[in-house]
Design an enzyme around this catalytic site. Structure first.
Site, PDB file in Angstrom:
ATOM      1  N   GLU A 101       9.228  15.885  36.091  1.00  0.00           N
ATOM      2  CA  GLU A 101       9.909  16.194  34.603  1.00  0.00           C
ATOM      3  C   GLU A 101       9.155  17.024  33.722  1.00  0.00           C
ATOM      4  O   GLU A 101       9.358  17.617  32.848  1.00  0.00           O
ATOM      5  CB  GLU A 101      10.054  14.577  34.113  1.00  0.00           C
ATOM      6  CG  GLU A 101      11.156  13.796  34.824  1.00  0.00           C
ATOM      7  CD  GLU A 101      11.478  12.453  34.240  1.00  0.00           C
ATOM      8  OE1 GLU A 101      10.803  12.233  33.090  1.00  0.00           O
ATOM      9  OE2 GLU A 101      12.283  12.049  34.849  1.00  0.00           O
ATOM     10  N   GLU A 102       7.806  16.771  33.880  1.00  0.00           N
ATOM     11  CA  GLU A 102       6.670  17.756  33.322  1.00  0.00           C
ATOM     12  C   GLU A 102       7.283  19.183  33.344  1.00  0.00           C
ATOM     13  O   GLU A 102       7.067  19.904  32.351  1.00  0.00           O
ATOM     14  CB  GLU A 102       5.301  17.418  33.567  1.00  0.00           C
ATOM     15  CG  GLU A 102       4.196  18.430  32.948  1.00  0.00           C
ATOM     16  CD  GLU A 102       2.815  17.890  33.198  1.00  0.00           C
ATOM     17  OE1 GLU A 102       2.066  19.082  33.031  1.00  0.00           O
ATOM     18  OE2 GLU A 102       2.703  16.990  34.015  1.00  0.00           O
TER      19      GLU A 102
END
Length: 385
Positions: A241-242
């Site tokens: 997700e980063e």
């Protein structure tokens, strides 16, 4: 991925907040090398923007990840890179594992206040000797009764000087480097924590970045996220997700840079015409816009599959690799077209040139992304687990 009316309304809310409460202050915050994170995050929490895809039971929106992607893309309209990055740490870097694997007690104590904007979080992975090599980190948490005693260092930590807590990756046992780590929630006001140094950077000025020392910091073992020894796995999932966030948030700054450069080129007189009359300039800007659209398609596809529950390590790594390199290319090419004006400090193109350089380093360097891709493609050996 197609944005619905609800996605677009979230983006409109974010754009309005940026125009009214962030962009008017960015130059001041950049000069001060800090921005009021608690103030900004609280306003975002009040607007319901800090936990769109987090569980409703803890104040989140309970939406799928595509809504977080829409927010990340909207954050790109902030006229610097540092403030969006700080917000991204809160929404997509230090909270995904907590939301997914944390106990209800942990989520009430740390996640709910982060979603409300009452607490600022940070993610503690990198160390002076272990940035890209996550498996090589040296910080240790040894058991003492029902507690951990944490000793070590964390470096390049965004939000660290304002953070109320850290989601910290730390060695909790001996053995394999991929099975001896845990994620532990660490309140940043505990005895033994020293915020040793605020690091000055060539860009991302309004984001506070710190070197933090931990000297026998006592933390309850119940502050561990999920199972002991699964921290490396949780962090690798958190990285997905980063890296998607990094790609999505890079789109608008590149588009704005190209647009501003077109406007400049149409006004800049030379050789009996304008800079925009030069075919080389036209073709390069057309090529750059095409590349940005290709990155958007890749990022949206990765988001679609992530929402479906698929492992998007490969696509997220591709998007992260591409966004870092493309941001550098867009900023460098456009700065060249601005000439001497592009080399001035106040120019937004020069700010993207400075801020955007981090994209190929932070969150996994380009070479790390290439190494991941080589493994997923089967042309490099995976480390033993």
């Amino acid at each position: 991925m197609q944005y619905t009316h609800e996605h677009l309304e979230i983006q409109k809310t974010m754009h309005r907040f940026i125009d009214e409460e962030i962009n008017p202050h960015v130059d001041e915050w950049e000069e001060a090398e800090a921005f009021p994170a608690h103030q900004v995050f609280k306003r975002m929490g009040d607007l319901g923007l800090l936990g769109l895809n987090k569980p409703e039971a803890f104040g989140g929106g309970g939406l799928d990840y595509s809504y977080a992607m829409a927010l990340a893309e909207a954050l790109g309209h902030i006229s610097c890179g540092a403030v969006p990055m700080a917000i991204g740490v809160q929404t997509d870097m230090c909270t995904p594992a907590l939301a997914r694997f944390g106990s209800d007690e942990l989520r009430r104590e740390f996640l709910a206040p982060a979603i409300a904007g009452d607490m600022v979080g940070c993610i503690g992975v990198s160390e002076p000797g272990a940035g890209s090599d996550v498996a090589g980190l040296k910080s240790v948490a040894r058991k003492d009764g029902d507690d951990y005693l944490i000793t070590g260092q964390k470096m390049w930590i965004t939000n660290s000087f304002q953070a109320d807590w850290m989601c910290m990756l730390v060695n909790t046992s001996e053995g394999s480097a991929h099975r001896n780590k845990s994620l532990v929630m660490v309140p940043m006001n505990l005895p033994g924590i020293e915020k040793a140094k605020k690091i000055r950077k060539i860009g991302m000025h309004s984001s506070d970045t710190g070197l933090i020392y931990f000297d026998d910091v006592r933390v309850p073992q119940r502050y561990r996220i999920g199972e002991e020894g699964q921290g490396f796995v949780y962090q690798m999932q958190q990285f997905q997700e980063e890296r998607l966030w990094a790609a999505a948030s890079s789109l608008a700054p590149m588009e704005d840079c190209i647009r501003d450069t077109i406007e400049w080129a149409q006004q800049r007189k030379l050789f009996g015409g304008t800079l925009a009359d030069q075919q080389w300039v036209q073709f390069k800007l057309a090529e750059l816009k095409t590349e940005v659209e290709a990155l958007r398609a890749l990022t949206y596809r990765a988001c679609d599959l992530h929402v479906e529950g698929q492992d998007v390590t490969e696509l997220a790594s591709m998007a992260k690799l591409k966004c870092g390199r493309l941001t550098r290319q867009v900023a460098d090419t456009c700065l060249q077209f601005w000439g001497g004006m592009g080399f001035t400090w106040e120019n937004r193109v020069s700010r993207l040139y400075r801020d955007g350089r981090l994209g190929s380093i932070g969150g996994g360097a380009d070479e790390v992304m290439l190494g991941i891709l080589a493994k997923t493609m089967g042309i490099a050996k995976r480390p033993p687990r």
